[in-house]
Write a protein that holds these residues in place. Structure first.
Motif, PDB file in Angstrom:
ATOM      1  N   LYS A 220       0.853  -1.184   0.000  1.00 45.82           N
ATOM      2  CA  LYS A 220       0.000   0.000   0.000  1.00 45.82           C
ATOM      3  C   LYS A 220       0.892   1.238   0.000  1.00 45.82           C
ATOM      4  N   LEU A 221       0.589   2.195  -0.857  1.00 39.25           N
ATOM      5  CA  LEU A 221       1.398   3.409  -0.959  1.00 39.25           C
ATOM      6  C   LEU A 221       1.252   4.254   0.303  1.00 39.25           C
ATOM      7  N   LEU A 222       2.373   4.584   0.925  1.00 36.05           N
ATOM      8  CA  LEU A 222       2.361   5.404   2.133  1.00 36.05           C
ATOM      9  C   LEU A 222       2.790   6.838   1.848  1.00 36.05           C
ATOM     10  N   MET A 223       3.825   7.012   1.003  1.00 41.29           N
ATOM     11  CA  MET A 223       4.355   8.353   0.775  1.00 41.29           C
ATOM     12  C   MET A 223       5.051   8.418  -0.575  1.00 41.29           C
ATOM     13  N   LEU A 224       5.067   9.626  -1.144  1.00 37.52           N
ATOM     14  CA  LEU A 224       5.783   9.870  -2.402  1.00 37.52           C
ATOM     15  C   LEU A 224       6.704  11.065  -2.191  1.00 37.52           C
ATOM     16  N   LEU A 225       7.971  10.908  -2.581  1.00 32.97           N
ATOM     17  CA  LEU A 225       8.958  11.978  -2.434  1.00 32.97           C
ATOM     18  C   LEU A 225       9.546  12.331  -3.799  1.00 32.97           C
ATOM     19  N   PRO A 226       9.299  13.545  -4.312  1.00 30.48           N
ATOM     20  CA  PRO A 226      10.054  14.025  -5.471  1.00 30.48           C
ATOM     21  C   PRO A 226      11.416  14.486  -4.973  1.00 30.48           C
ATOM     22  N   VAL A 227      12.473  14.031  -5.591  1.00 30.34           N
ATOM     23  CA  VAL A 227      13.820  14.270  -5.061  1.00 30.34           C
ATOM     24  C   VAL A 227      14.696  14.931  -6.112  1.00 30.34           C
ATOM     25  N   GLY A 228      15.477  15.928  -5.681  1.00 28.19           N
ATOM     26  CA  GLY A 228      16.413  16.577  -6.592  1.00 28.19           C
ATOM     27  C   GLY A 228      17.058  17.779  -5.945  1.00 28.19           C
ATOM     28  N   TYR A 229      17.493  18.719  -6.792  1.00 27.08           N
ATOM     29  CA  TYR A 229      18.054  19.978  -6.328  1.00 27.08           C
ATOM     30  C   TYR A 229      16.968  21.050  -6.415  1.00 27.08           C
ATOM     31  N   PRO A 230      17.013  22.071  -5.556  1.00 29.02           N
ATOM     32  CA  PRO A 230      16.021  23.145  -5.680  1.00 29.02           C
ATOM     33  C   PRO A 230      16.267  23.952  -6.949  1.00 29.02           C
ATOM     34  N   SER A 231      15.194  24.428  -7.572  1.00 27.24           N
ATOM     35  CA  SER A 231      15.347  25.302  -8.734  1.00 27.24           C
ATOM     36  C   SER A 231      15.849  26.659  -8.272  1.00 27.24           C
ATOM     37  N   GLN A 232      16.384  27.453  -9.197  1.00 25.68           N
ATOM     38  CA  GLN A 232      16.951  28.759  -8.847  1.00 25.68           C
ATOM     39  C   GLN A 232      15.888  29.705  -8.298  1.00 25.68           C
ATOM     40  N   GLU A 233      14.632  29.533  -8.725  1.00 23.86           N
ATOM     41  CA  GLU A 233      13.564  30.429  -8.276  1.00 23.86           C
ATOM     42  C   GLU A 233      12.785  29.858  -7.091  1.00 23.86           C
ATOM     43  N   ALA A 234      13.308  28.813  -6.459  1.00 26.39           N
ATOM     44  CA  ALA A 234      12.597  28.161  -5.351  1.00 26.39           C
ATOM     45  C   ALA A 234      12.404  29.122  -4.180  1.00 26.39           C
ATOM     46  N   THR A 235      11.204  29.112  -3.621  1.00 32.03           N
ATOM     47  CA  THR A 235      10.891  29.875  -2.417  1.00 32.03           C
ATOM     48  C   THR A 235      10.194  28.952  -1.421  1.00 32.03           C
ATOM     49  N   VAL A 236      10.198  29.373  -0.149  1.00 29.08           N
ATOM     50  CA  VAL A 236       9.502  28.614   0.896  1.00 29.08           C
ATOM     51  C   VAL A 236       8.778  29.599   1.804  1.00 29.08           C
ATOM     52  N   PRO A 237       7.689  29.170   2.440  1.00 30.51           N
ATOM     53  CA  PRO A 237       7.012  30.047   3.400  1.00 30.51           C
ATOM     54  C   PRO A 237       7.939  30.367   4.567  1.00 30.51           C
TER      55      PRO A 237
END
Length: 289
Positions: free
Chosen positions: A258-275
């Motif tokens: 049963k699927l529990l979690m999905l993680l997209p993995v990589g480097y942040p893009s240059q325009e990445a922002t976070v709250p």
């Protein structure tokens, strides 16, 4: 007429009892129906129900493997640090993980597969009930497969946001600026889908109980997040509500997973922002007795 009164009272009591009995049966049937309680707890994915029962009602006991494995015990090797070194290492580890953020803007730059192998190896060191290791990590790199995963998730997530989740949940998410559009599922060079195995199989084909499988896999996910942060990669934890069965079929996984979690993995893009979020201080999350 007076002589009939006891009879009428008896009839009324029987009718009332019959009505209440049928009402209870109806409630029990509704509890067992798929989707029951979805309005009150829309975040509970029926596909994730745990299965750690020892008695497996309704199933042939011969289908289940009795554990008779005898494992040799060996001396434990441990590295002990000075109190000063312990404090230094613990502080550095905290500072590393405190930089971890959920990143929804990922670059399409490829990541070394050796790193992905190592972080999943690290996740596989997690403790598990009776050492059953009830996890499967599916790594997806193929662009076409990633896009099919995105199509399934966006289709269900649009319904989640518009119908299933409710006004309060959607309102609480507004500050994070999230919606059902998941562009990072295409751009991330790697998707890691973590499945819990509700039971396993012995060499003779019989089923093996996987105790506390969801807790065990959740611990492995936590270690995986820490390993990704340590390696300099970013991700966002996603739990694709109501997508599990379709994604399981798409990826050719067996029905005991049963699927529990999905993680997209990589480097942040240059325009990445976070709250600009703040974490609770220690005195709000720790109690010493």
């Amino acid at each position: 007429m007076l002589c009939l009164t006891p009879i009428l009272v008896a009839v009324i009591c029987i009718l009332v009892g019959w009505i209440f009995k049928n009402a209870d049966n109806s409630r029990e049937r509704r509890k067992g129906e798929p989707g029951a309680g979805a309005q009150s707890r829309p975040w509970v994915d029926e596909d994730l129900k745990d299965d750690t029962s020892l008695h497996h009602q309704g199933e042939d006991a011969d289908e289940w493997q009795e554990s008779e494995e005898n494992i040799e015990h060996i001396p434990f090797s441990h590295t002990r640090y000075s109190e000063k070194e312990m404090a230094k290492r613990s502080q550095e580890f905290y500072e590393l993980l405190n930089k971890r953020r959920s990143i929804r803007f990922l670059s399409n730059e490829q990541v070394p597969m050796e790193v992905i192998d190592n972080v999943i190896r690290a996740a596989g060191t997690a403790p598990s009930g009776a050492h059953t290791e009830p996890w499967t990590f599916v790594v997806v790199k193929d662009p076409d497969m990633k896009h099919k995963i995105r199509e399934i998730i966006e289709e269900e997530e649009e319904i989640n946001y518009k119908k299933r989740m409710g006004h309060k949940w959607v309102t609480d998410l507004k500050k994070l600026r999230t919606n059902w559009i998941k562009e990072y599922l295409d751009t991330a060079p790697v998707l890691i889908l973590i499945f819990k195995q509700v039971h396993g199989f012995a060499a003779n084909g019989k089923k093996k109980v996987h105790y506390y499988n969801e807790i065990s896999v959740s611990i492995a996910c936590g270690i995986l997040l820490a390993a990704l942060q340590n390696a300099g990669l970013v991700t966002v934890t996603t739990t694709p509500l109501n997508c599990g069965p379709r994604l399981r079929v798409l990826l050719g996984r067996p029905t005991n997973e049963k699927l529990l979690m999905l993680l997209p993995v990589g480097y942040p893009s240059q325009e990445a922002t976070v709250p600009d979020l703040k974490r609770k201080p220690l005195d709000q999350i720790m109690v010493t007795v």
